[in-house]
Scaffold this active site. Structure first.
Site, mmCIF file in Angstrom:
data_model
loop_
_atom_site.group_PDB
_atom_site.id
_atom_site.type_symbol
_atom_site.label_atom_id
_atom_site.label_comp_id
_atom_site.label_asym_id
_atom_site.label_seq_id
_atom_site.Cartn_x
_atom_site.Cartn_y
_atom_site.Cartn_z
ATOM 1 N N ARG A 181 -2.190 -4.932 1.285
ATOM 2 C CA ARG A 181 -0.844 -5.472 1.495
ATOM 3 C C ARG A 181 -0.883 -6.874 2.089
ATOM 4 N NH1 ARG A 181 2.249 -3.332 4.891
ATOM 5 N NH2 ARG A 181 4.191 -3.913 3.892
ATOM 6 N N LYS A 182 -2.044 -7.527 2.006
ATOM 7 C CA LYS A 182 -2.163 -8.908 2.482
ATOM 8 C C LYS A 182 -1.693 -9.857 1.378
ATOM 9 C CE LYS A 182 -5.819 -7.912 5.787
ATOM 10 N NZ LYS A 182 -7.235 -8.123 6.183
ATOM 11 N N THR A 183 -0.387 -9.812 1.149
ATOM 12 C CA THR A 183 0.254 -10.661 0.149
ATOM 13 C C THR A 183 1.193 -11.628 0.856
ATOM 14 O OG1 THR A 183 2.013 -9.015 -0.123
ATOM 15 C CG2 THR A 183 0.146 -8.877 -1.641
ATOM 16 N N THR A 235 -5.868 -11.366 -2.912
ATOM 17 C CA THR A 235 -4.525 -11.953 -2.841
ATOM 18 C C THR A 235 -4.374 -13.032 -1.764
ATOM 19 O OG1 THR A 235 -3.852 -10.074 -1.451
ATOM 20 C CG2 THR A 235 -3.320 -9.967 -3.805
#
Length: 306
Positions: A153-155, A290
């Site tokens: 979820r490192k977006t 990402t």
């Protein structure tokens, strides 16, 4: 009578699915519109001063580097909605080469020039992510392994859908799109609730059985706690390949690794990816895909004034 009832339910399901698809597409188009509006501000003073509203142009979109294309189809619909003709020459997921024309646009010069940079920025970013993801997934494929390569979820905030869609196009797994996709009990949850056992127990009492439960672990003892709590996925967080191998071998010897998936996550990149692959985990999640991607160089050039 039964036939009519079944037919009614089938029609209702199809309608709901189609309606949801339309709503989803509209949400994406609205996001693209917001991105464009953010870039323009009150007006594009340069274009509005130099270009008449009724002037039409033809432009080519060219890839200046090789990689995996992603994001063109999203923008195609956006440009069509703006009464521009957008011809896609390659599909999302295709390999593109240096100096390859990937799309052609015909329409209002005013609109195309205003939307140009936002369009190129997002397609370049998505293509970079897809290209990076494809490098990892190709290694797995060439080794004939079934390991899942996933993102995290490192977006970038606001770009979560686009980043993860690029991962999917590149052959990777999107993991969770949002927090409501699945349960992921992390170290801070465990600290606050005192134990993995307590956290999982509370989840199972209050969350639907349809949601998978994943637990982040940092030691063998935590892995055993997760196993005994009957979770679906056990994440081995920030562990070295040697630690992971030791844990997996111990679980195998005790014959308790059979009804859950093992995920390795944290600090994984191109330099150590093969080491993690060789451990035998089911999933390898890589934030690097990402948050540290290199965008593909893509340009737009006007080729004709119509």
């Amino acid at each position: 009578m039964l036939y009519k009832y079944v037919y009614f339910l089938y029609t209702l399901i199809i309608f709901c699915l189609f309606h949801n698809i339309i709503l989803f597409d509209n949400k994406i188009l609205e996001k693209l519109k917001l991105f464009v509006e953010e870039d323009i501000g009150y007006s594009d003073i340069t274009t509005d001063t130099l270009i008449n509203d009724d002037l039409k142009i033809q432009a080519e979109v060219t890839s200046q580097s090789s990689g995996i294309m992603a994001g063109l189809n999203l923008w195609k619909q956006f440009f069509i909605n703006c009464n521009c003709d957008f011809k896609v020459l390659v599909q999302d997921g295709d390999i593109v080469n240096n100096n390859q024309i990937i799309a052609e646009i015909h329409g209002s010069a005013n609109k195309i020039l205003k939307y140009e940079r936002t369009f190129l920025n997002l397609v370049s970013r998505m293509s970079g992510i897809a290209t990076e993801t494809n490098k990892y997934s190709t290694i797995v494929k060439n080794l004939n392994l079934h390991t899942i390569v996933a993102c995290t979820r490192k977006t970038a905030p606001g770009l979560n859908y686009f980043d993860k869609e690029a991962v999917r196009i590149g052959g990777g797994d999107t993991h969770r799109y949002r927090l409501d996709d699945a349960v992921l009990i992390k170290d801070n949850h465990i600290f606050i609730t005192n134990s993995i056992k307590q956290a999982v127990k509370k989840i199972k009492l209050n969350v639907s059985f349809t949601k998978k439960i994943e637990v982040e672990t940092k030691s063998y003892s935590e892995v055993i706690d997760a196993v005994n709590s009957d979770v679906d996925i056990i994440m081995l967080d920030n562990m070295k390949p040697s630690e992971i191998k030791k844990i997996l071998n111990t679980l195998k010897k005790k014959k308790i690794r059979n009804n859950f998936l093992i995920e390795a996550s944290g600090g994984i990149n191109k330099t150590n990816f093969l080491e993690y692959i060789k451990t035998g985990v089911d999933i390898i999640s890589i934030g690097d895909i990402t948050h540290s991607n290199h965008s593909l160089n893509i340009s737009l050039n006007v080729t004709k004034v119509l």
